[in-house]
Design a protein around this motif. Structure first.
Motif, PDB file in Angstrom:
ATOM      1  N   ASP A   1       0.811  -1.222   0.000  1.00 21.53           N
ATOM      2  CA  ASP A   1       0.000   0.000   0.000  1.00 21.53           C
ATOM      3  C   ASP A   1       0.846   1.276   0.000  1.00 21.53           C
ATOM      4  O   ASP A   1       0.370   2.330  -0.433  1.00 21.53           O
ATOM      5  CB  ASP A   1      -0.932   0.000   1.215  1.00 21.53           C
ATOM      6  N   THR A   2       2.098   1.212   0.454  1.00 25.19           N
ATOM      7  CA  THR A   2       2.917   2.432   0.477  1.00 25.19           C
ATOM      8  C   THR A   2       3.079   3.000  -0.930  1.00 25.19           C
ATOM      9  O   THR A   2       3.156   4.212  -1.117  1.00 25.19           O
ATOM     10  CB  THR A   2       4.315   2.151   1.065  1.00 25.19           C
ATOM     11  N   ALA A   3       3.140   2.100  -1.927  1.00 25.89           N
ATOM     12  CA  ALA A   3       3.285   2.559  -3.308  1.00 25.89           C
ATOM     13  C   ALA A   3       2.083   3.404  -3.710  1.00 25.89           C
ATOM     14  O   ALA A   3       2.218   4.433  -4.381  1.00 25.89           O
ATOM     15  CB  ALA A   3       3.442   1.366  -4.245  1.00 25.89           C
ATOM     16  N   LEU A   4       0.876   2.946  -3.297  1.00 25.54           N
ATOM     17  CA  LEU A   4      -0.340   3.694  -3.626  1.00 25.54           C
ATOM     18  C   LEU A   4      -0.309   5.064  -2.963  1.00 25.54           C
ATOM     19  O   LEU A   4      -0.633   6.077  -3.596  1.00 25.54           O
ATOM     20  CB  LEU A   4      -1.573   2.924  -3.140  1.00 25.54           C
ATOM     21  N   ARG A   5       0.082   5.084  -1.684  1.00 34.58           N
ATOM     22  CA  ARG A   5       0.121   6.364  -0.961  1.00 34.58           C
ATOM     23  C   ARG A   5       1.060   7.331  -1.678  1.00 34.58           C
ATOM     24  O   ARG A   5       0.762   8.494  -1.876  1.00 34.58           O
ATOM     25  CB  ARG A   5       0.586   6.140   0.481  1.00 34.58           C
ATOM     26  N   ARG A   6       2.195   6.830  -2.091  1.00 32.57           N
ATOM     27  CA  ARG A   6       3.180   7.676  -2.759  1.00 32.57           C
ATOM     28  C   ARG A   6       2.604   8.211  -4.077  1.00 32.57           C
ATOM     29  O   ARG A   6       2.784   9.378  -4.417  1.00 32.57           O
ATOM     30  CB  ARG A   6       4.462   6.875  -3.007  1.00 32.57           C
ATOM     31  N   MET A   7       1.908   7.318  -4.819  1.00 35.69           N
ATOM     32  CA  MET A   7       1.322   7.741  -6.097  1.00 35.69           C
ATOM     33  C   MET A   7       0.340   8.885  -5.894  1.00 35.69           C
ATOM     34  O   MET A   7       0.346   9.880  -6.622  1.00 35.69           O
ATOM     35  CB  MET A   7       0.571   6.573  -6.751  1.00 35.69           C
ATOM     36  N   LEU A   8      -0.499   8.737  -4.856  1.00 33.22           N
ATOM     37  CA  LEU A   8      -1.545   9.738  -4.631  1.00 33.22           C
ATOM     38  C   LEU A   8      -0.952  11.059  -4.153  1.00 33.22           C
ATOM     39  O   LEU A   8      -1.424  12.132  -4.524  1.00 33.22           O
ATOM     40  CB  LEU A   8      -2.537   9.216  -3.589  1.00 33.22           C
ATOM     41  N   THR A   9       0.087  10.990  -3.342  1.00 34.02           N
ATOM     42  CA  THR A   9       0.700  12.235  -2.885  1.00 34.02           C
ATOM     43  C   THR A   9       1.296  12.973  -4.074  1.00 34.02           C
ATOM     44  O   THR A   9       1.218  14.200  -4.159  1.00 34.02           O
ATOM     45  CB  THR A   9       1.827  11.939  -1.872  1.00 34.02           C
ATOM     46  N   ALA A  10       1.864  12.203  -5.010  1.00 37.43           N
ATOM     47  CA  ALA A  10       2.468  12.831  -6.172  1.00 37.43           C
ATOM     48  C   ALA A  10       1.409  13.392  -7.117  1.00 37.43           C
ATOM     49  O   ALA A  10       1.624  14.411  -7.770  1.00 37.43           O
ATOM     50  CB  ALA A  10       3.352  11.817  -6.907  1.00 37.43           C
ATOM     51  N   ASP A  11       0.266  12.731  -7.196  1.00 38.38           N
ATOM     52  CA  ASP A  11      -0.757  13.137  -8.173  1.00 38.38           C
ATOM     53  C   ASP A  11      -2.150  12.968  -7.573  1.00 38.38           C
ATOM     54  O   ASP A  11      -2.819  11.956  -7.799  1.00 38.38           O
ATOM     55  CB  ASP A  11      -0.600  12.281  -9.446  1.00 38.38           C
ATOM     56  N   PRO A  12      -2.653  13.971  -6.826  1.00 39.95           N
ATOM     57  CA  PRO A  12      -3.958  13.857  -6.149  1.00 39.95           C
ATOM     58  C   PRO A  12      -5.123  13.717  -7.128  1.00 39.95           C
ATOM     59  O   PRO A  12      -6.204  13.267  -6.751  1.00 39.95           O
ATOM     60  CB  PRO A  12      -4.065  15.181  -5.367  1.00 39.95           C
ATOM     61  N   SER A  13      -4.926  14.068  -8.386  1.00 44.58           N
ATOM     62  CA  SER A  13      -6.029  13.993  -9.360  1.00 44.58           C
ATOM     63  C   SER A  13      -6.410  12.551  -9.671  1.00 44.58           C
ATOM     64  O   SER A  13      -7.381  12.296 -10.379  1.00 44.58           O
ATOM     65  CB  SER A  13      -5.617  14.712 -10.642  1.00 44.58           C
TER      66      SER A  13
END
Lengths: 258, 424
Positions: free
Chosen positions: B116-128
């Motif tokens: 799940d850390t990968a998902l969190r990182r993705m969302l922080t980088a691109d909230p859209s």
């Protein structure tokens, strides 16, 4: 060449004794060295001539077991006085060693080292001047003028020894001690160094230890013969080689022992 | 003429002996060379076997299995930070036939618990991304990774299987669909330690080792060189200096774990320095390095020809000037070699660091020498001790990193030495 006895001696040694531990290396030596003369110290190996030489600039201080007694003066000042700073003494008494020992630095830095540590040059131009003059006086300038940046160790043996002489005279000493300066050189290089010694006599007083009787005869005005730690005979070189007073001296210079 | 022949024979006979003697001498020389060559090849052979074992074991650790899943970033799970839930629902959507709780748990176990850390990182980088569905490559669990790499059996029904037959079936399906891939293992090189092999990294240990060695160098190099110079150039040669010399030589032979105990007693218990910190580790390693540096330094200083000292002294240089201007620069390459040897020794030390608590399980990357940290050899020790199959390759990978570190240090030493030597 004789000296007027009224002229005070440059170096006066009176009853000098040197012990290395239990070994009595130099026994009751009295010797005067006058300004602007070349004095040769001769004698068989281990007779104490190098030891005597090393007393004059206190290089024997480096040997833990060495003990020097007696009176040794340079221009009337006691060399072994407690107040004497060896660094200043050695600036007045230069030394050239048996084996050429240039620093593994450039030719320029070799000669410039002494003036630098003694603060003799105020700026680079003055330092250049000192280095050039010293190399010139050592008869080396013509050979190394274009390669002052090259390491001193890249020179030939004879050139290295003349570099060491240039290094010694760059500090403008009054006295230069030479410990068998030509023993590692070929005859041609030896001849050049001997010529140089003769020229240097004008400005410096020189004490030279040598194993070569011919060299002593060629370069020196006075010769001192040491044997087993004792000064056997000292006199004008001509007299020592033509009319030695002591049978030991006669035996040595005629090659019967040594 | 007749008289000559016996003399000639007599002169000839010893030469026959001499020929035999020469032959024996040559034979002995050849034998000696052969033995020497043999020894060298034997050593090289063992070295090759060692390196081959490490590399063949550890190379696969630099790849990690990833599984592609179509994750829906719905606003609800994003708001609740329930990325784990988002991953699970994505998996359930991929295999709609799986319905029972037990089966679903097995299915979710295909992916790493840290995916799940990968998902969190993705969302922080691109909230859209919220509200969209995206294919995402997620870290597989260590068992899946081992199965894909062929380290554990994928035969359904085999005894001792880490993966159940159902999991193997799903894995086969995912693989057939092209959604399983081995990628370069950035986690190994960028994160700290973890209980999950697929999430465990070396970076924390590397940083800890760098901090420790820097402290070691800062403390032991100046101290060691100063001691060597004093003992060699200034100290009188008497009974006291002889005693000190003997003791320094003895210290070089003291087991390193004793230095660890000393560090524990002095740095931690008496001075109250932080436990497990590279600062203390570096200080303890500096104690271990010091005798080596002093001994090597004294040998290097001794090797400077006395004629150089005489030349400088004869010019009226003081003893300090002789040392600073001539002796020390000439001895420096040798001193540096000794220092690097000592540092390499320190880099590989484990036992003394165990004593000062550097064996702790540390997840965070240390930010300063005061933070708790692991070091590479201790990391090797910790991983080698772990039961998971996936730690086997990671242990070898850590050893490779350690060897690389060592190689880099030696290379730096050689380059530095070359540079220093050219100046003279």
């Amino acid at each position: 060449m004789s000296h007027s006895p009224s002229l005070p001696a440059k170096v006066r040694a009176r009853d000098i004794n040197v012990h290395y531990g239990d070994k009595h290396a130099l026994k009751h030596v009295d010797l005067d060295i006058h300004a602007h003369e070349v004095v040769a110290l001769i004698g068989p190996s281990g007779c104490g001539k190098s030891t005597f030489l090393r007393c004059i600039n206190r290089m024997n201080d480096q040997v833990d077991s060495a003990r020097v007694t007696g009176l040794l003066t340079l221009d009337g000042d006691d060399i072994y006085d407690r107040a004497v700073d060896v660094v200043q003494l050695r600036a007045r008494v230069g030394m050239v060693f048996q084996k050429p020992n240039p620093f593994p630095k450039s030719i320029f830095d070799n000669v410039a080292y002494g003036p630098r540590i003694h603060g003799m040059a105020r700026d680079q131009a003055e330092l250049d001047e000192i280095v050039m003059t010293s190399l010139e006086r050592a008869g080396l300038l013509a050979e190394v003028r274009d390669r002052l940046d090259e390491p001193g160790t890249s020179l030939s043996g004879g050139q290295q020894q003349r570099l060491c002489i240039a290094r010694a005279i760059a500090v403008s000493p009054e006295l230069i001690l030479m410990d068998e300066p030509c023993s590692a050189l070929d005859p041609i290089a030896t001849a050049r160094v001997e010529e140089l010694i003769d020229e240097l006599r004008e400005n410096f007083t020189i004490v030279i230890v040598t194993h070569s009787m011919q060299q002593a005869a060629r370069v020196s005005q006075r010769t001192a013969f040491f044997h087993l730690g004792e000064l056997v005979e000292v006199g004008d070189t001509e007299q020592i080689f033509t009319n030695p007073q002591h049978p030991l001296t006669q035996g040595y210079i005629t090659g019967r022992f040594g | 003429m007749t008289d000559n022949s016996p003399t000639a024979a007599a002169a000839h006979r010893p030469s026959l002996d001499a020929a035999a003697h020469v032959r024996r001498r040559y034979a002995a020389e050849r034998r000696f060379k052969a033995i020497g060559l043999g020894a060298i090849f034997l050593a090289l052979g063992f070295l090759a076997i060692l390196l081959w074992t490490i590399v063949s074991n550890g190379l696969s650790a630099f790849m990690q299995t990833y599984i592609r899943v179509d994750v829906r970033f719905d606003a609800e799970s994003v708001a609740g930070e329930d990325y784990q839930g988002a991953i699970k629902s994505a998996l359930y959507a991929r295999f709609p036939a799986v319905e029972s709780r037990g089966e679903r748990r097995e299915l979710a176990a295909l992916l790493s618990s840290g995916a799940d850390t990968a998902l969190r990182r993705m969302l922080t980088a691109d909230p859209s991304l919220v509200g969209t569905t995206k294919p995402v490559w997620l870290v597989a669990s260590d068992d899946v990774d081992m199965a894909i790499k062929g380290h554990i059996s994928r035969q359904p029904g085999a005894s001792g299987n880490r993966l159940t037959d159902r999991q193997l079936g799903w894995l086969g399906e995912l693989e057939a669909a092209g959604t399983v891939e081995k990628r370069f293992n950035t986690i190994l090189l960028s994160s700290g330690d973890s209980r999950e092999p697929e999430l465990a990294g070396l970076w924390g240990a590397v940083v800890g080792s760098v901090f420790s060695l820097v402290i070691t160098l800062i403390v032991s190099f100046p101290l060691g060189v100063a001691t060597a110079v004093y003992l060699e150039e200034f100290a009188p040669k008497n009974r006291w200096t002889a005693l000190i010399e003997v003791n320094i030589n003895n210290l070089a032979a003291v087991p390193s774990v004793v230095f660890g105990l000393l560090g524990l007693a002095i740095f931690l218990n008496f001075l109250g320095m932080p436990r497990s910190a590279p600062l203390v580790g570096g200080l303890v390693l500096a104690l271990i390095c010091l005798p080596t540096i002093i001994i090597a330094g004294r040998a290097a200083l001794k090797a400077v020809p006395p004629s150089i000292r005489e030349a400088a002294l004869g010019l009226g240089a003081s003893r300090l000037q002789v040392v600073n201007d001539h002796v020390l620069p000439l001895a420096m390459p040798g001193i540096m070699t000794g220092t690097i040897l000592g540092m390499a020794h320190a880099l590989g030390e484990t036992a003394p660091l165990l004593m000062i608590g550097m064996v702790a399980f540390i997840v965070d990357i240390p930010a300063s020498p005061l933070d708790p940290s692991a070091v590479l050899p201790v990391q090797v020790y910790l991983w080698a001790d772990s039961p998971e199959r996936a730690f086997v390759e990671r242990t070898s990978a850590a050893i490779m990193a350690l060897l690389l570190f060592l190689g880099a240090m030696n290379l730096a030493a050689i380059l530095l030495r070359k540079k220093f030597e050219r100046r003279w």
